[in-house]
Design a protein around this motif. Structure first.
Motif, PDB file in Angstrom:
ATOM      1  N   MET A   1      29.971  35.387  26.163  1.00  0.00           N
ATOM      2  CA  MET A   1      29.117  36.206  25.312  1.00  0.00           C
ATOM      3  C   MET A   1      27.770  35.490  25.130  1.00  0.00           C
ATOM      4  O   MET A   1      27.737  34.299  24.867  1.00  0.00           O
ATOM      5  CB  MET A   1      29.790  36.413  23.959  1.00  0.00           C
ATOM      6  N   GLN A   2      26.687  36.248  25.308  1.00  0.00           N
ATOM      7  CA  GLN A   2      25.345  35.701  25.146  1.00  0.00           C
ATOM      8  C   GLN A   2      24.965  35.681  23.664  1.00  0.00           C
ATOM      9  O   GLN A   2      25.222  36.649  22.950  1.00  0.00           O
ATOM     10  CB  GLN A   2      24.317  36.557  25.896  1.00  0.00           C
ATOM     11  N   PRO A   3      24.293  34.632  23.216  1.00  0.00           N
ATOM     12  CA  PRO A   3      23.795  34.635  21.843  1.00  0.00           C
ATOM     13  C   PRO A   3      22.623  35.619  21.719  1.00  0.00           C
ATOM     14  O   PRO A   3      21.966  35.938  22.716  1.00  0.00           O
ATOM     15  CB  PRO A   3      23.353  33.196  21.607  1.00  0.00           C
ATOM     16  N   PRO A   4      22.346  36.090  20.508  1.00  0.00           N
ATOM     17  CA  PRO A   4      21.286  37.093  20.307  1.00  0.00           C
ATOM     18  C   PRO A   4      19.922  36.669  20.843  1.00  0.00           C
ATOM     19  O   PRO A   4      19.216  37.500  21.406  1.00  0.00           O
ATOM     20  CB  PRO A   4      21.238  37.271  18.789  1.00  0.00           C
ATOM     21  N   ASP A   5      19.532  35.413  20.689  1.00  0.00           N
ATOM     22  CA  ASP A   5      18.195  35.024  21.149  1.00  0.00           C
ATOM     23  C   ASP A   5      18.059  35.161  22.663  1.00  0.00           C
ATOM     24  O   ASP A   5      17.026  35.615  23.157  1.00  0.00           O
ATOM     25  CB  ASP A   5      17.818  33.615  20.685  1.00  0.00           C
ATOM     26  N   ILE A   6      19.107  34.850  23.416  1.00  0.00           N
ATOM     27  CA  ILE A   6      19.074  35.028  24.877  1.00  0.00           C
ATOM     28  C   ILE A   6      19.023  36.522  25.209  1.00  0.00           C
ATOM     29  O   ILE A   6      18.256  36.952  26.074  1.00  0.00           O
ATOM     30  CB  ILE A   6      20.305  34.370  25.543  1.00  0.00           C
ATOM     31  N   HIS A   7      19.831  37.301  24.514  1.00  0.00           N
ATOM     32  CA  HIS A   7      19.841  38.754  24.747  1.00  0.00           C
ATOM     33  C   HIS A   7      18.445  39.333  24.558  1.00  0.00           C
ATOM     34  O   HIS A   7      17.960  40.092  25.397  1.00  0.00           O
ATOM     35  CB  HIS A   7      20.828  39.435  23.793  1.00  0.00           C
ATOM     36  N   PHE A   8      17.774  38.970  23.462  1.00  0.00           N
ATOM     37  CA  PHE A   8      16.472  39.562  23.178  1.00  0.00           C
ATOM     38  C   PHE A   8      15.375  39.024  24.084  1.00  0.00           C
ATOM     39  O   PHE A   8      14.423  39.745  24.394  1.00  0.00           O
ATOM     40  CB  PHE A   8      16.127  39.428  21.693  1.00  0.00           C
ATOM     41  N   GLN A   9      15.502  37.805  24.562  1.00  0.00           N
ATOM     42  CA  GLN A   9      14.549  37.296  25.557  1.00  0.00           C
ATOM     43  C   GLN A   9      14.670  38.106  26.852  1.00  0.00           C
ATOM     44  O   GLN A   9      13.662  38.506  27.436  1.00  0.00           O
ATOM     45  CB  GLN A   9      14.811  35.822  25.844  1.00  0.00           C
ATOM     46  N   GLU A  10      15.905  38.352  27.269  1.00  0.00           N
ATOM     47  CA  GLU A  10      16.119  39.136  28.483  1.00  0.00           C
ATOM     48  C   GLU A  10      15.715  40.595  28.289  1.00  0.00           C
ATOM     49  O   GLU A  10      15.137  41.213  29.188  1.00  0.00           O
ATOM     50  CB  GLU A  10      17.573  39.021  28.926  1.00  0.00           C
ATOM     51  N   LEU A  11      15.987  41.141  27.108  1.00  0.00           N
ATOM     52  CA  LEU A  11      15.588  42.516  26.804  1.00  0.00           C
ATOM     53  C   LEU A  11      14.074  42.655  26.830  1.00  0.00           C
ATOM     54  O   LEU A  11      13.534  43.597  27.426  1.00  0.00           O
ATOM     55  CB  LEU A  11      16.137  42.938  25.436  1.00  0.00           C
ATOM     56  N   GLU A  12      13.372  41.712  26.222  1.00  0.00           N
ATOM     57  CA  GLU A  12      11.908  41.773  26.222  1.00  0.00           C
ATOM     58  C   GLU A  12      11.349  41.675  27.632  1.00  0.00           C
ATOM     59  O   GLU A  12      10.427  42.409  28.002  1.00  0.00           O
ATOM     60  CB  GLU A  12      11.322  40.672  25.344  1.00  0.00           C
TER      61      GLU A  12
END
Length: 87
Positions: free
Chosen positions: A1-12
């Protein structure tokens, strides 16, 4: 599971890549249709119609509503009435 900060970096990064591609396609369409040469009356309603095309897309409409509710969108003023609907 990815942590939220990694998820949002990839989303951005994903959104930015598609935004860059979309902007390039829109600019190419504007150039092909010579919108810079349109009469002033057409240019007056261009931004309103552009916003309508943008807002009709479900993904942007839903996310824009969320952003507005959180107070994340900038306040805008159009003193020249350049964005208007013509009926």
């Amino acid at each position: 599971m990815q942590p939220p900060d990694i998820h949002f970096q990839e989303l951005e990064a994903l959104l930015q890549r598609h935004a860059d591609d979309l902007e390039a396609e829109v600019r190419a369409l504007q150039q092909a249709h010579e919108t810079a040469q349109w009469p002033s009356a057409w240019k007056q309603i261009y931004n309103w119609n552009f916003a309508q095309c943008f807002a009709r897309q479900k993904i942007w409409r839903n996310w824009a509503a969320d952003a507005e509710a959180w107070g994340l969108l900038p306040k805008r003023s159009y003193p020249n009435r350049g964005n208007q609907r013509v009926e």
